[in-house]
Structure formats: structure tokens, C-alpha cells
Design an enzyme around this catalytic site. Structure first.
Site, PDB file in Angstrom:
ATOM      1  N   HIS A  83      19.758   3.288 -30.016  1.00 31.39           N
ATOM      2  CA  HIS A  83      20.226   2.231 -30.907  1.00 31.39           C
ATOM      3  C   HIS A  83      19.001   1.633 -31.567  1.00 31.39           C
ATOM      4  CE1 HIS A  83      22.961  -0.875 -32.409  1.00 31.39           C
ATOM      5  NE2 HIS A  83      21.880  -1.634 -32.347  1.00 31.39           N
ATOM      6  N   CYS A  84      18.948   1.709 -32.893  1.00 31.27           N
ATOM      7  CA  CYS A  84      17.733   1.299 -33.606  1.00 31.27           C
ATOM      8  C   CYS A  84      17.890  -0.116 -34.140  1.00 31.27           C
ATOM      9  CB  CYS A  84      17.484   2.275 -34.770  1.00 31.27           C
ATOM     10  SG  CYS A  84      16.118   1.798 -35.817  1.00 31.27           S
ATOM     11  N   VAL A  85      17.037  -1.048 -33.692  1.00 28.72           N
ATOM     12  CA  VAL A  85      17.177  -2.437 -34.131  1.00 28.72           C
ATOM     13  C   VAL A  85      16.823  -2.606 -35.612  1.00 28.72           C
ATOM     14  CG1 VAL A  85      16.835  -3.508 -31.879  1.00 28.72           C
ATOM     15  CG2 VAL A  85      14.854  -3.031 -33.321  1.00 28.72           C
TER      16      VAL A  85
END
Ligand SMILES: *[C@@H]1O[C@H](CO)[C@@H](O)[C@H](O)[C@H]1NC(C)=O
Ligand SMILES: *[C@@H]1O[C@H](CO)[C@@H](O)[C@H](O)[C@H]1NC(C)=O
Ligand SMILES: [Zn+2]
Ligand SMILES: [Zn+2]
Length: 363
Positions: free
Chosen positions: A176-178
Site C-alpha cells: 500500500h503506497c502512501v
């Protein structure tokens, strides 16, 4: 304007220090220093945040607040590009006459907005009841048959994972890429790569153009670079700040991208790295065994553990149930796995180009 730059600079320094503490804080060198103490305090802060999120916000806090990261990032990029266009380019265009530079500059700017939009808005491969069967097989080492997601109540295909921020399972989950507040998975890994490439291009080209202006100013003023930036005029100051920002962040982004190219080369996702290191650990302590010419409920690998009674049993990697004990041991041929490289095959690694083609979903 300068105060905005101070703000951006402070932001960069603070985030740099925090990341450094997170990444390097628990190295032995820092034992007993304030850095190590701060690092030790982090898990309890994370725990407090997690319980609050779970108890009062149905775990949605991260997703809602998550959009502030790409929004703030694009706002900073926009302010910087605007100032670059207004302040630096008039000087730049007195030095370079090539129309190509101008066109490539506009292309670079457009690419960043396009790539960010695609990466933020794309579907990473959300799994629903209608999702067709996965093209990947469970390798019985890190992925297993008939695993259910307890939240989504769907069968978890090989290489998928549940994302607690987004609240659903994702095909070929990477992470999950912020920065894009989105999962990176089967359908949008290509947009994630484009996002990285677009940023490297923006930062690299920005650094090059600002460097060009600074070099010409150095010739004109006959001063050192530092004095050009701090002690000539406002335009040089801004150009100098851009040059430093771009140069630092292009290195960080390039290292991160190189890491991903390495994962592509190895045929692993970010998510699978941890799982493989667990397997490596089992092999290192001599606890991983293969069931030769046999399987128990499709499982072909087991972990050897010694019970308190002293009996050696073999447990499932899938759910830790005891599969083989003294009673049924004679039924199986067990082979100890001596080396990950020699005795285990990563069935998901099909060579760099095939891995790349698969990950960027070109069929
Ligand atoms: C397992 O099967 C292979 C061929 O499929 C054979 O060469 C090998 O001897 C068998 N091993 C045992 C322990 O039965
Ligand atoms: C074993 O594999 C078959 C075919 O892939 C599958 O249909 C079956 O449900 C699996 N059994 C278990 C216990 O996982
Ligand atoms: Zn799920
Ligand atoms: Zn997610």
C-alpha cells in the site's frame, strides 16, 4: 515566497530525520543514543494510533487522511513548478535557445500530473466474488490452497493480500503506497512504475536545468556556488533551492526504483519478501522439510518442531496444525531442505522480462 521555501525545507528535513530514525534507529551503533530511544518509542505510538483507528473510525482513518499525502505532494510540486516557470525559466531561456528544452520541460510537467492521477485513481485489482480464478498457483510455501480472507469472505488467490487501509483484498498485492494512497497490485503496478519514472524525470531534469542556470551565473558573478545561491539575487536563491531539492530527491527516488527493479529481477513482490525471509529462516535452522512424492491436503512442505514432551512433529506451514507425528511418520518420505537456492524454486520467477511483462500487465 522564501518563507514557503523554508517551510518546504523544514518539511523535507523533518521527514528525512523521521525516516532515518525508522530505518537506521535500531542499528547496534545507535544503542544508548537518543536516536535508539526514539526508535524504541515508535511502536507504542503506532499501537495507540491503531487502537484509536479501530475503535472509533472503523479503520477508515488511514484511507481518508491518506489523500492528504498525494494532495500535499502535488501542491508542493505545483508551487515549485510555478515558481520555476516564473523565476528561473526567463534566465534559463537566455542561456539555452533550443526549442527542444522547452518542449521537453512541458512534457515532463504534464507526465507527472498524468502519472499521479493514474496511480491514485487506478484499481489495483480489488478482489470480489466475481474475480476470475488467478493465473498463479499456490506454491505451498508462502501461498496455500483454500485460504479465506476473514474480512472480505473471499478465497485468497495466490500472491494476493488483504489491505487493511483500503479494506479489501488485492490481486498480486505489492504494497500500500502512501504517496498515491492506493494499493499497488496486479492492474496498476504499471502506473506505479510510471509514477516513479515521471518523478525521476521531473527531479532529474529539474536538477539539470537549475544546475545549468547556476553554472552560467557562476561564470557571470565569479563567485562560488554557495555564494551565488545565498548572496546574489532572489532568482538565484530559488534556483539554488530547487537544485538542492531536486538533486536530493532524485537520488532517493532512483534508489527506491532500483529496489523495485531488483524485486522484478527476483520475481518477488514487496509483500512476498517477508514471507520468503521466514522460509529462509526455517531453512537456516534446519526445520523445513519436503514431503517427497506425497502431500497432505495439497501441502508439500512441513516445519519440524519439538514438543515439550521431546517428540519431534511436523506442522503445516498453512495453519500450524500437526500433520505428522510419531504414529504416521513411517508413511512419509521427508527430505530436509538444506538450501533455499538449491532445493527450492520460486515458481513465480519467470525471468526478468517475463516478470516485468506480467507485472505491468501486458498480455
Ligand atoms: C519420488 O519419485 C521420483 C520420480 O517421480 C523417484 O525418482 C524417486 O525415487 C521417488 N522418491 C521416493 C522416496 O519414493
Ligand atoms: C487441493 O487442490 C485441489 C486442486 O487444486 C483443490 O480443488 C482442493 O480444494 C485442494 N484441497 C485442499 C484441502 O486445499
Ligand atoms: Zn480481504
Ligand atoms: Zn491499500
Amino acid at each position: 515566497m522564501i518563507s514557503l521555501f523554508s517551510f518546504i525545507l523544514v518539511l523535507c528535513v523533518v521527514s528525512g530525520v523521521v525516516s532515518a530514525i525508522v530505518i537506521f534507529g535500531d542499528l547496534p551503533n545507535f544503542r544508548g543514543t537518543p536516536i535508539h530511544k526514539l526508535r524504541l518509542g515508535l511502536p507504542s505510538v503506532v499501537r495507540l494510533y491503531k487502537t484509536t483507528n479501530e475503535r472509533y473510525f472503523n479503520n477508515k482513518l488511514q484511507l481518508w487522511f491518506g489523500y492528504t499525502v498525494p494532495t500535499a505532494y502535488m501542491a508542493v510540486v505545483t508551487v515549485c513548478i510555478y515558481n520555476f516557470l516564473v523565476k528561473t525559466t526567463p534566465v534559463l531561456f537566455t542561456i539555452v535557445e533550443s526549442k527542444l528544452v522547452r518542449y521537453y520541460m512541458y512534457f515532463t510537467i504534464a507526465l507527472v500530473y498524468l502519472a499521479t492521477t493514474l496511480a491514485v485513481c487506478s484499481d489495483p485489482g480489488k478482489i470480489t466474488a466475481n474475480t476470475e480464478a488467478s493465473k498463479f498457483k499456490n506454491n505451498q510455501l508462502i501461498f496455500f490452497d483454500n485460504k479465506m480472507c476473514s474480512t472480505c469472505r473471499v478465497l485468497k488467490p495466490a500472491r494476493s493480500k488483504h489491505c487493511s487501509t483500503c479494506g479489501h483484498c488485492v490481486l498480486l498485492f505489492d504494497h500500500h503506497c502512501v504517496w498515491i494512497n492506493n494499493c499497488v497490485g496486479y492492474y496498476n503496478y504499471k502506473w506505479f512504475l510510471l509514477f516513479l519514472v515521471a518523478n525521476i524525470n521531473l527531479l532529474g531534469y529539474g536538477s539539470y536545468l537549475c544546475g545549468t542556470v547556476l553554472v552560467s551565473q557562476k561564470l557571470r558573478w565569479g563567485k562560488s556556488f554557495w555564494n551565488i545561491i545565498v548572496a546574489t539575487n532572489a532568482v538565484n536563491k530559488i534556483t539554488g533551492v530547487f537544485f538542492l531539492l531536486c538533486s536530493i530527491f532524485v537520488c532517493i527516488t532512483t534508489i527506491f526504483t532500483a529496489l523495485h527493479l531488483r524485486y522484478l529481477y527476483l520475481g518477488v513482490t514487496t509483500n512476498e519478501l517477508d514471507k520468503w525471509s521466514d522460509i529462509e529462516y526455517l531453512v537456516r535452522i534446519g526445520a523445513l522439510y519436503e514431503l517427497e512424492n506425497n502431500s497432505i491436503d495439497n501441502e508439500t512442505y512441513v516445519e519440524k518442531v519439538t514438543l515439550q514432551s521431546g517428540e519431534d512433529v511436523f506442522i503445516s506451514l498453512k495453519n500450524n496444525e500437526i500433520l505428522i507425528n510419531r504414529a504416521n511418520l513411517p508413511l512419509y518420505n521427508l527430505r530436509k531442505i538444506e538450501s533455499v537456492e538449491r532445493d527450492l524454486i520460486n515458481v513465480y520467477d519467470r525471468g526478468f522480462w517475463n516478470n516485468l511483462r506480467e507485472r505491468i500487465y501486458i498480455h
